[in-house]
Design a protein around this motif. Structure first.
Motif, short mmCIF file in Angstrom:
data_model
loop_
_atom_site.label_atom_id
_atom_site.label_comp_id
_atom_site.label_asym_id
_atom_site.label_seq_id
_atom_site.Cartn_x
_atom_site.Cartn_y
_atom_site.Cartn_z
N ILE A 191 44.03 46.18 29.22
CA ILE A 191 44.18 45.18 30.27
C ILE A 191 44.85 43.93 29.70
O ILE A 191 44.74 43.64 28.52
N GLU A 192 45.53 43.24 30.58
CA GLU A 192 46.24 42.01 30.20
C GLU A 192 45.33 40.81 30.47
O GLU A 192 44.89 40.60 31.60
N TYR A 193 45.06 40.04 29.43
CA TYR A 193 44.21 38.87 29.57
C TYR A 193 45.08 37.63 29.76
O TYR A 193 46.21 37.56 29.27
N GLY A 194 44.57 36.64 30.46
CA GLY A 194 45.32 35.41 30.67
C GLY A 194 44.60 34.50 31.64
O GLY A 194 43.43 34.71 31.97
N TYR A 195 45.33 33.52 32.13
CA TYR A 195 44.73 32.53 33.04
C TYR A 195 45.08 32.87 34.49
O TYR A 195 46.26 33.05 34.83
N ALA A 196 44.06 32.97 35.32
CA ALA A 196 44.26 33.22 36.75
C ALA A 196 43.18 32.46 37.52
O ALA A 196 42.53 33.00 38.43
N GLY A 197 42.99 31.19 37.14
CA GLY A 197 41.89 30.40 37.67
C GLY A 197 41.85 30.29 39.18
O GLY A 197 40.79 30.43 39.80
N GLY A 198 43.00 30.04 39.81
CA GLY A 198 43.03 29.86 41.26
C GLY A 198 42.56 31.09 42.01
O GLY A 198 41.77 31.00 42.96
N TRP A 199 43.03 32.26 41.58
CA TRP A 199 42.68 33.51 42.27
C TRP A 199 41.23 33.88 42.01
O TRP A 199 40.52 34.31 42.92
N ALA A 200 40.79 33.71 40.77
CA ALA A 200 39.40 34.04 40.43
C ALA A 200 38.42 33.13 41.18
O ALA A 200 37.39 33.60 41.68
N GLU A 201 38.75 31.85 41.28
CA GLU A 201 37.84 30.92 41.96
C GLU A 201 37.82 31.17 43.46
O GLU A 201 36.78 30.98 44.10
N PHE A 202 38.93 31.59 44.03
CA PHE A 202 38.91 31.92 45.46
C PHE A 202 37.94 33.08 45.70
O PHE A 202 37.19 33.07 46.69
N LEU A 203 37.96 34.08 44.82
CA LEU A 203 37.03 35.20 44.98
C LEU A 203 35.59 34.72 44.89
O LEU A 203 34.71 35.21 45.61
N ASN A 204 35.34 33.75 44.02
CA ASN A 204 33.99 33.19 43.90
C ASN A 204 33.56 32.46 45.16
O ASN A 204 32.36 32.36 45.45
N LEU A 205 34.54 31.96 45.91
CA LEU A 205 34.25 31.18 47.12
C LEU A 205 34.38 32.00 48.40
O LEU A 205 34.10 31.48 49.49
N ALA A 206 34.79 33.26 48.30
CA ALA A 206 35.16 34.05 49.48
C ALA A 206 34.04 34.15 50.50
O ALA A 206 34.30 34.21 51.71
N GLN A 207 32.78 34.18 50.05
CA GLN A 207 31.68 34.33 51.00
C GLN A 207 31.57 33.16 51.97
O GLN A 207 31.00 33.31 53.05
#
Length: 417
Positions: A191-207
């Motif tokens: 897997i490719e590691y890196g920064y994807a803060g905006g997308w990851a945080e949206f998933l955290n807030l999706a509920q």
């Protein structure tokens, strides 16, 4: 028909209660997202005991991820785990010279602080395939044999198989085990590691998209029964198109209004993390958040799936609300039912019964949880195995269609007092 839809849409959105509820919930969503951003923290690598907050923390998190970006090969994972193990004793505790949990600090505590500040997220990811129950990375890394090159992805597959055979929150039949094992094999590695803060945080807030659903319920609760209470049903249903077109026009206007409300809320909710965290890493795999995830999709694709599942859940709620509106005179009863479907699951914990959990996952709040949506949740229908996102789509569309048909039919046959 078009003029009827426009008229119903204008009537629906011109209600003061609709306008106030939409505005209030939109402000609430923006405030939640903003406070989530400002509450972020990160360790200052060069100054032990110091933390960044807010946008400064986001910048540090981004710098940490970008410095470690690249494919996570077995060799790279082994080197990182070996470096981590230098700070940890065989008992799974940080060695005395590196300890920071009591004073005086260890003589080399600043070295461990810097390592944890820069590599904490990656270490949590790399050790997760070896973790048992609620084990912490420090305890897990002590159990990993790094004398040779670790088989990271072999361990990932091994953990997936063990979860499929465990009697946990969900149980699986043979077809489901084969389905998820094959799906796991299809994930591209390394897997490719890196920064994807905006997308990851949206998933955290999706509920929190359930607030958009609340606005839809409030707006559409009186679409049909508003005519009953105003005593205009007798006039409207006796007109030329009262029974043939008016019900369909009301349903169509409700769908347009619900869609507009949901997507405005969603775009606002998506824009805030992307603005503050950045839109970098849209193509990075979802495995950088959960390495044992069996879905071979990117984080941006996962965010899109969450948005679509939320939209279909909104349509399903709309179908239920319209069916009740055509049957029940009191809007408060409809509001209570809608709010219950949205909010009560928040307070329902994970059950020990697999059947109960499969039911709980169908409610919008749990469906929008990425830990459920992209976990190994499936519904076996004979030999056919349907994964949760697909099952949700079919289930929500069925509820929507049934609700709309029932609402129109009930309104058409309504007996005027």
């Amino acid at each position: 028909m078009g003029s009827l839809i426009r008229y119903e849409l204008k009537k629906m959105l011109s209600r003061r209660v609709s306008q106030v509820s939409i505005a209030a919930v939109l402000v609430l969503v923006a405030v939640i997202a903003f406070f989530y951003v400002t509450s972020q923290y990160a360790l200052e690598p060069k100054e032990m005991g110091t933390e960044f907050e807010g946008t400064a923390a986001i910048a540090q998190i981004k710098a940490n991820a970008e410095a470690l970006a690249g494919p996570i090969t077995d060799k790279k994972a082994t080197e990182a785990l070996r470096e981590f193990k230098e700070f940890v004793g065989p008992d799974g505790e940080v060695k005395e010279e590196y300890r920071m949990d009591r004073k005086p600090y260890g003589e080399k505590a600043d070295e461990y602080w810097e390592f944890r500040a820069k590599n904490g997220s990656l270490m949590a990811l790399l050790t997760s395939p070896w973790m048992q129950d609620n084990q912490m990375p420090v305890s897990a890394v002590a159990t990993i044999d790094t004398t040779g090159t670790v088989d990271l992805y072999g361990q990932v597959r091994s953990k997936i198989v063990s979860e499929l055979h465990a009697n946990g929150a969900l149980s699986y039949n043979d077809e489901e085990r084969a389905f998820w094992s094959e799906k796991a094999q299809g994930v591209h590695t390394p897997i490719e590691y890196g920064y994807a803060g905006g997308w990851a945080e949206f998933l955290n807030l999706a509920q929190f998209l359930i607030f958009a659903m609340l606005a839809v319920v409030i707006t559409c609760a009186s679409v049909f029964n508003g005519e009953y209470r105003a005593k205009t049903d007798a006039i409207l249903l006796s007109t030329k198109f009262g029974k043939s077109r008016l019900g369909r026009a009301k349903a169509a206007a409700s769908v347009i209004a619900a869609s507009a409300i949901y997507w405005v809320f969603t775009l606002v909710f998506l824009a805030i993390p992307l603005v503050f965290y950045g839109a970098d890493g849209a193509g990075l795999p979802i495995q950088i958040c959960n390495i044992t995830c069996t879905y071979g999709i990117s984080l941006s694709a996962a965010a899109l799936i969450c948005c679509l599942v939320g939209y279909l859940a909104t349509l399903a709620l709309l179908g239920i609300v319209l069916a009740l509106s055509a049957k029940v005179d009191s809007p408060m009863g409809i509001l209570a039912a809608g709010v219950a479907l949205i909010l009560i699951p928040i307070f329902v914990p994970t059950m020990t019964s697999s059947i109960a959990n499969h039911i709980i996952y169908l409610f919008p709040y749990d469906a929008l949880n990425p830990l459920n949506l992209f976990d190994m949740v499936s519904y076996a229908i004979g030999p056919v195995v349907v994964e949760l996102p697909v099952f949700l789509a079919a289930f929500y569309l069925l509820l929507f269609a049934a609700g709309i048909v029932l609402a129109i039919r009930t309104f058409k046959r309504h007996q005027v007092a």
